[in-house]
Write a protein that holds these residues in place. Structure first.
Motif, PDB file in Angstrom:
ATOM      1  N   ILE A  10       0.857  -1.183   0.000  1.00  0.00           N
ATOM      2  CA  ILE A  10       0.000   0.000   0.000  1.00  0.00           C
ATOM      3  C   ILE A  10       0.893   1.232   0.000  1.00  0.00           C
ATOM      4  N   GLY A  11       0.684   2.110  -0.964  1.00  0.00           N
ATOM      5  CA  GLY A  11       1.455   3.339  -1.057  1.00  0.00           C
ATOM      6  C   GLY A  11       0.682   4.510  -0.491  1.00  0.00           C
ATOM      7  N   VAL A  12       1.322   5.284   0.368  1.00  0.00           N
ATOM      8  CA  VAL A  12       0.722   6.496   0.929  1.00  0.00           C
ATOM      9  C   VAL A  12       1.418   7.686   0.282  1.00  0.00           C
ATOM     10  N   VAL A  13       0.685   8.411  -0.543  1.00  0.00           N
ATOM     11  CA  VAL A  13       1.244   9.534  -1.290  1.00  0.00           C
ATOM     12  C   VAL A  13       0.883  10.824  -0.563  1.00  0.00           C
ATOM     13  N   GLY A  14       1.886  11.464   0.009  1.00  0.00           N
ATOM     14  CA  GLY A  14       1.667  12.646   0.835  1.00  0.00           C
ATOM     15  C   GLY A  14       1.785  12.274   2.298  1.00  0.00           C
ATOM     16  N   LEU A  15       2.823  12.773   2.964  1.00  0.00           N
ATOM     17  CA  LEU A  15       3.091  12.385   4.351  1.00  0.00           C
ATOM     18  C   LEU A  15       3.002  13.579   5.295  1.00  0.00           C
ATOM     19  N   GLY A  16       2.016  14.443   5.018  1.00  0.00           N
ATOM     20  CA  GLY A  16       1.689  15.495   5.971  1.00  0.00           C
ATOM     21  C   GLY A  16       0.978  14.878   7.165  1.00  0.00           C
ATOM     22  N   PRO A  17       0.332  15.679   8.004  1.00  0.00           N
ATOM     23  CA  PRO A  17      -0.310  15.148   9.211  1.00  0.00           C
ATOM     24  C   PRO A  17      -1.292  14.014   8.936  1.00  0.00           C
ATOM     25  N   MET A  18      -2.106  14.137   7.888  1.00  0.00           N
ATOM     26  CA  MET A  18      -3.083  13.089   7.582  1.00  0.00           C
ATOM     27  C   MET A  18      -2.391  11.847   7.018  1.00  0.00           C
ATOM     28  N   GLY A  19      -1.449  12.063   6.107  1.00  0.00           N
ATOM     29  CA  GLY A  19      -0.738  10.938   5.517  1.00  0.00           C
ATOM     30  C   GLY A  19       0.061  10.154   6.545  1.00  0.00           C
ATOM     31  N   ARG A  20       0.666  10.857   7.499  1.00  0.00           N
ATOM     32  CA  ARG A  20       1.417  10.157   8.551  1.00  0.00           C
ATOM     33  C   ARG A  20       0.488   9.318   9.422  1.00  0.00           C
ATOM     34  N   ALA A  21      -0.708   9.839   9.693  1.00  0.00           N
ATOM     35  CA  ALA A  21      -1.670   9.061  10.480  1.00  0.00           C
ATOM     36  C   ALA A  21      -2.091   7.802   9.725  1.00  0.00           C
ATOM     37  N   ILE A  22      -2.268   7.924   8.417  1.00  0.00           N
ATOM     38  CA  ILE A  22      -2.598   6.755   7.589  1.00  0.00           C
ATOM     39  C   ILE A  22      -1.489   5.715   7.686  1.00  0.00           C
ATOM     40  N   ALA A  23      -0.253   6.169   7.465  1.00  0.00           N
ATOM     41  CA  ALA A  23       0.885   5.251   7.481  1.00  0.00           C
ATOM     42  C   ALA A  23       1.047   4.589   8.848  1.00  0.00           C
ATOM     43  N   TYR A  24       0.891   5.371   9.898  1.00  0.00           N
ATOM     44  CA  TYR A  24       1.004   4.848  11.266  1.00  0.00           C
ATOM     45  C   TYR A  24       0.014   3.709  11.487  1.00  0.00           C
ATOM     46  N   TYR A  25      -1.235   3.922  11.092  1.00  0.00           N
ATOM     47  CA  TYR A  25      -2.254   2.893  11.320  1.00  0.00           C
ATOM     48  C   TYR A  25      -1.946   1.630  10.525  1.00  0.00           C
ATOM     49  N   LEU A  26      -1.569   1.794   9.271  1.00  0.00           N
ATOM     50  CA  LEU A  26      -1.286   0.628   8.432  1.00  0.00           C
ATOM     51  C   LEU A  26      -0.104  -0.172   8.967  1.00  0.00           C
ATOM     52  N   VAL A  27       0.938   0.527   9.396  1.00  0.00           N
ATOM     53  CA  VAL A  27       2.116  -0.159   9.933  1.00  0.00           C
ATOM     54  C   VAL A  27       1.776  -0.877  11.231  1.00  0.00           C
ATOM     55  N   ARG A  28       0.977  -0.235  12.068  1.00  0.00           N
ATOM     56  CA  ARG A  28       0.696  -0.777  13.394  1.00  0.00           C
ATOM     57  C   ARG A  28      -0.342  -1.896  13.382  1.00  0.00           C
ATOM     58  N   HIS A  29      -1.315  -1.827  12.466  1.00  0.00           N
ATOM     59  CA  HIS A  29      -2.468  -2.723  12.571  1.00  0.00           C
ATOM     60  C   HIS A  29      -2.661  -3.675  11.396  1.00  0.00           C
ATOM     61  N   THR A  30      -1.824  -3.612  10.382  1.00  0.00           N
ATOM     62  CA  THR A  30      -1.973  -4.547   9.263  1.00  0.00           C
ATOM     63  C   THR A  30      -0.622  -5.192   8.979  1.00  0.00           C
ATOM     64  N   GLY A  31      -0.661  -6.252   8.200  1.00  0.00           N
ATOM     65  CA  GLY A  31       0.579  -6.915   7.823  1.00  0.00           C
ATOM     66  C   GLY A  31       1.076  -6.510   6.457  1.00  0.00           C
TER      67      GLY A  31
END
Length: 376
Positions: A10-31
């Motif tokens: 899964i690619g997260v394009v844009g790592l501002g506040p919202m993008g970082r929250a997306i990435a954090y959740y995916l890393v923490r809760h999915t494989g």
């Protein structure tokens, strides 16, 4: 973490506040393998600090960059600024990859929707509001036998509002200003109409949090302008109102009367002088449908309040975590579709999506309460 599905990228394009929250959740809760992209070194470093090791510098305004991102990922989440969201989403769609975006089609465009009727799935405006609120609105309406009205009441606000504006910048400046400049499109008496912002201000109270609040019409129905009437022919009214501290709306009303909110550039000049970036916020969500069950008046309501925690504002938590959950569902084929597919339409095809999203949000302490009231 899930163990009964194939791992995808899964690619997260844009790592501002919202993008970082997306990435954090995916890393923490999915494989899944999670890749992040941003043009800012600071954003890359912040993303790595919260656990996204696969974060690289990339300017997504270039076509070759988008081609590379599409080739490296199975599902893509776009969290780029509003000014380039359409460009990114449409190109990724052309490249044949599923894409979830936070702001694309926030303002529903029938012509664009017709052009995107097939191909890889696009889940538009998939954040908190619109996004989560669309899902809750459709689910609430679906529990009534006769649906008359859908009301969305949402707002992220500073815990300790300070003068002169009694507000802080909790998401992008351009999107914040839009709320006070762009007319709100709502459904009133069965007709789609535009309402000028701040011309109608309503008191607001909730058991979720004490405070002196008010609310005004904002342009957040997005795809619900089309999907609600499509499924519920008795619908008379549908709207979104944004909740703010009452004193903030009093100040903004004065600025509007002085002509300082007449256009985006003037509003940006005025508000950028006083709006400071905020971190300690809370966000109220109240979504309700009114109508009838067995001939009696009924109200179905989803509601909750969330507060900033750790590295994320409540608005980033609600927006980013919801988008991440939906991307995970798409990666696991729980959400399917072709072309432009609003989240509320995926619910009408697979009702289990509602509880999946609500239960996943609970993992980060975000609780959504549901009530159904029959008024005899």
């Amino acid at each position: 973490m899930y163990s009964d599905f194939a791992v995808v990228s899964i690619g997260v394009v844009g790592l501002g506040p919202m993008g970082r929250a997306i990435a954090y959740y995916l890393v923490r809760h999915t494989g899944h393998v999670v890749n992040g992209y941003d043009a800012s070194d600071d954003a890359i470093n912040e993303a790595r600090r919260i656990g996204l090791n696969n974060a690289v510098k990339a300017d997504v305004r270039g076509d070759e960059t988008l081609k590379r991102i599409a080739s490296e990922n199975d599902v893509i989440i776009s969290a780029v600024p509003q000014s380039i969201a359409d460009q990114v989403v449409l190109r990724i769609h052309e490249l044949g990859k599923p894409v979830i975006d936070l702001i694309f089609m926030w303002k529903y465009d029938e012509e664009i929707a017709r052009r995107l009727s097939n191909g890889s799935i696009i889940i538009p405006a998939m954040g908190w509001a619109p996004g989560l609120t669309n899902l809750l609105a459709m689910a609430a309406a679906n529990e009534l036998e006769v649906i008359e009205e859908v009301g969305i009441h949402v707002g992220g606000n500073p815990v300790s509002p300070k003068p002169p504006l009694y507000y802080e910048l909790l998401f992008s400046l351009e999107s914040t200003i839009d709320e006070y400049v762009r007319p709100a499109t709502i459904i009133r008496d069965g007709k789609v109409v535009n309402v000028e912002p701040l011309t109608e201000i309503f008191p607001f109270q909730t058991w979720l949090v004490n405070g002196d609040f008010a609310e005004f019409y904002t342009d957040g129905l997005s795809t619900l302008l089309v999907t609600l009437p499509r499924h519920f022919r008795t619908l008379k009214n549908a709207y979104e109102r944004t909740i703010r501290w009452r004193r903030h709306l009093e100040v903004m009303s004065v600025l509007k009367d002085l002509g300082l909110l007449n256009d985006i550039e003037t509003a940006k000049y005025v508000l950028s002088k006083s709006l400071k970036t905020g971190t300690n916020d809370f966000s109220i969500t109240v979504v309700e449908a009114r109508g009838k069950i067995s001939g009696e008046t009924a109200i179905v309501r989803f509601e909750g309040v969330d507060y900033a925690q750790g590295d994320f504002t409540s608005m980033a938590r609600l927006t980013g975590f919801t988008a991440a959950i939906v991307a995970d569902l798409a990666a696991r084929d729980e959400i399917k579709g072709e072309g432009l597919t609003p989240i509320e339409e995926t619910y009408m095809r697979n009702k289990a999506i509602l509880n999946q999203v609500i239960n996943e949000l609970k993992k980060e302490g975000i609780k959504i309460y549901k009530t159904k009231t029959i008024i005899g």
